[in-house]
Scaffold this motif. Structure first.
Motif, mmCIF file in Angstrom:
data_model
loop_
_atom_site.group_PDB
_atom_site.id
_atom_site.type_symbol
_atom_site.label_atom_id
_atom_site.label_comp_id
_atom_site.label_asym_id
_atom_site.label_seq_id
_atom_site.Cartn_x
_atom_site.Cartn_y
_atom_site.Cartn_z
ATOM 1 N N GLY A 80 15.642 47.455 -5.233
ATOM 2 C CA GLY A 80 16.652 46.760 -4.437
ATOM 3 C C GLY A 80 17.911 47.577 -4.266
ATOM 4 N N ARG A 81 18.318 48.243 -5.328
ATOM 5 C CA ARG A 81 19.524 49.071 -5.266
ATOM 6 C C ARG A 81 19.355 50.198 -4.239
ATOM 7 N N HIS A 82 18.188 50.834 -4.257
ATOM 8 C CA HIS A 82 17.946 51.931 -3.314
ATOM 9 C C HIS A 82 17.704 51.414 -1.895
ATOM 10 N N TYR A 83 16.994 50.270 -1.785
ATOM 11 C CA TYR A 83 16.669 49.763 -0.445
ATOM 12 C C TYR A 83 17.915 49.257 0.270
ATOM 13 N N HIS A 84 18.844 48.694 -0.456
ATOM 14 C CA HIS A 84 20.101 48.276 0.170
ATOM 15 C C HIS A 84 20.796 49.464 0.835
ATOM 16 N N THR A 85 20.640 50.632 0.261
ATOM 17 C CA THR A 85 21.284 51.836 0.795
ATOM 18 C C THR A 85 20.601 52.334 2.064
ATOM 19 N N VAL A 86 19.266 52.264 2.101
ATOM 20 C CA VAL A 86 18.518 52.877 3.217
ATOM 21 C C VAL A 86 17.983 51.855 4.215
ATOM 22 N N ASN A 87 18.133 50.562 3.944
ATOM 23 C CA ASN A 87 17.551 49.516 4.791
ATOM 24 C C ASN A 87 18.005 49.656 6.252
ATOM 25 N N GLY A 88 17.070 49.922 7.139
ATOM 26 C CA GLY A 88 17.369 50.074 8.559
ATOM 27 C C GLY A 88 17.746 51.477 8.977
ATOM 28 N N GLU A 89 17.861 52.376 8.019
ATOM 29 C CA GLU A 89 18.314 53.742 8.314
ATOM 30 C C GLU A 89 17.340 54.477 9.235
ATOM 31 N N GLN A 90 16.045 54.377 8.934
ATOM 32 C CA GLN A 90 15.021 55.049 9.744
ATOM 33 C C GLN A 90 14.095 54.058 10.441
ATOM 34 N N ALA A 91 14.342 52.779 10.290
ATOM 35 C CA ALA A 91 13.501 51.771 10.946
ATOM 36 C C ALA A 91 13.646 51.856 12.460
#
Length: 223
Positions: A80-91
């Protein structure tokens, strides 16, 4: 047109989110001293929610051991900590998504997202991708007591939209969407470009397979 509402899955249906999910999953593995996995492998773990993704990702180890509940909880915190950072970045949006959503909107059909992704990740992703404004309601993996393939989230979306299940159309990419829709007595279309836990969508019991959300809109208008 027999449908008054459309219920859309998110990951693998509207957005290709695998790069971000893989980055967060592998960041979790590295933090736990594990080697990274391929995007294709992680894609086959997507569909039943974040806890299932983390559990299956941690289960992929040379010893073949299944993580206990404490290990899964720790993995969820790290993921969760890492996904909050990258969520939507490359989606990225799949081809035909915007055209299809605009067609549904122009027809007056009510729209909701029904996803197994937790609310804390779903809402920022919809905002970041520019899709949030299309939907009257968002049903996430933690909105109801049970997730897809249970019919509860789809039925809850129908209640929120004030439509009967038989007047709704579900669109997804996986067996979870197909099973949930069938159990809810909701017509269901599948797109072939998503994840479906690594299985061929042609094995699914659905009303039809469509190549895009835009094609799904055209299907809905003529059926």
């Amino acid at each position: 047109m027999p449908f008054s509402a459309v219920l859309l899955d998110l990951d693998g249906t509207l957005l290709d989110t695998i790069p971000d999910l893989a980055n967060a999953s592998n960041a979790m593995r590295r933090e736990l001293g594990m080697s990274p996995l391929s995007q294709d492998t992680i894609a086959s773990y997507v569909g039943k929610g974040t806890e299932n993704l983390v559990q299956r990702t941690l289960s992929n180890n040379p010893e073949g051991t299944v993580p206990d509940s404490a290990s899964v909880e720790r993995g969820l915190e790290i993921f969760g900590r890492h996904y909050h950072t990258v969520n939507g970045e490359q989606a990225v949006l799949y081809p035909g998504v915007l055209e299809g959503l605009r067609a549904f909107q122009a027809s007056g059909m009510k729209m909701a997202v029904v996803t197994n992704k937790p609310t804390e990740f779903t809402l920022p992703l919809l905002e970041r991708s520019g899709l949030a404004g299309f939907f009257e309601h968002i049903v996430c993996g933690d909105t109801c007591a049970r997730k897809k393939p249970d019919p509860m989230p789809l039925l809850h979306a129908c209640e929120l939209l004030q439509v009967n299940p038989e007047d709704a159309l579900a669109i997804g990419d996986s067996v979870n969407d197909a099973l949930a829709a069938r159990a809810a007595n909701i017509a269901v279309l599948a797109v072939p470009y998503g994840y479906n836990e690594g299985m061929d969508v042609r094995t699914l019991e659905v009303d039809d397979i469509v190549m895009s959300i835009n094609e799904a809109a055209q299907w809905a208008f003529r059926n």
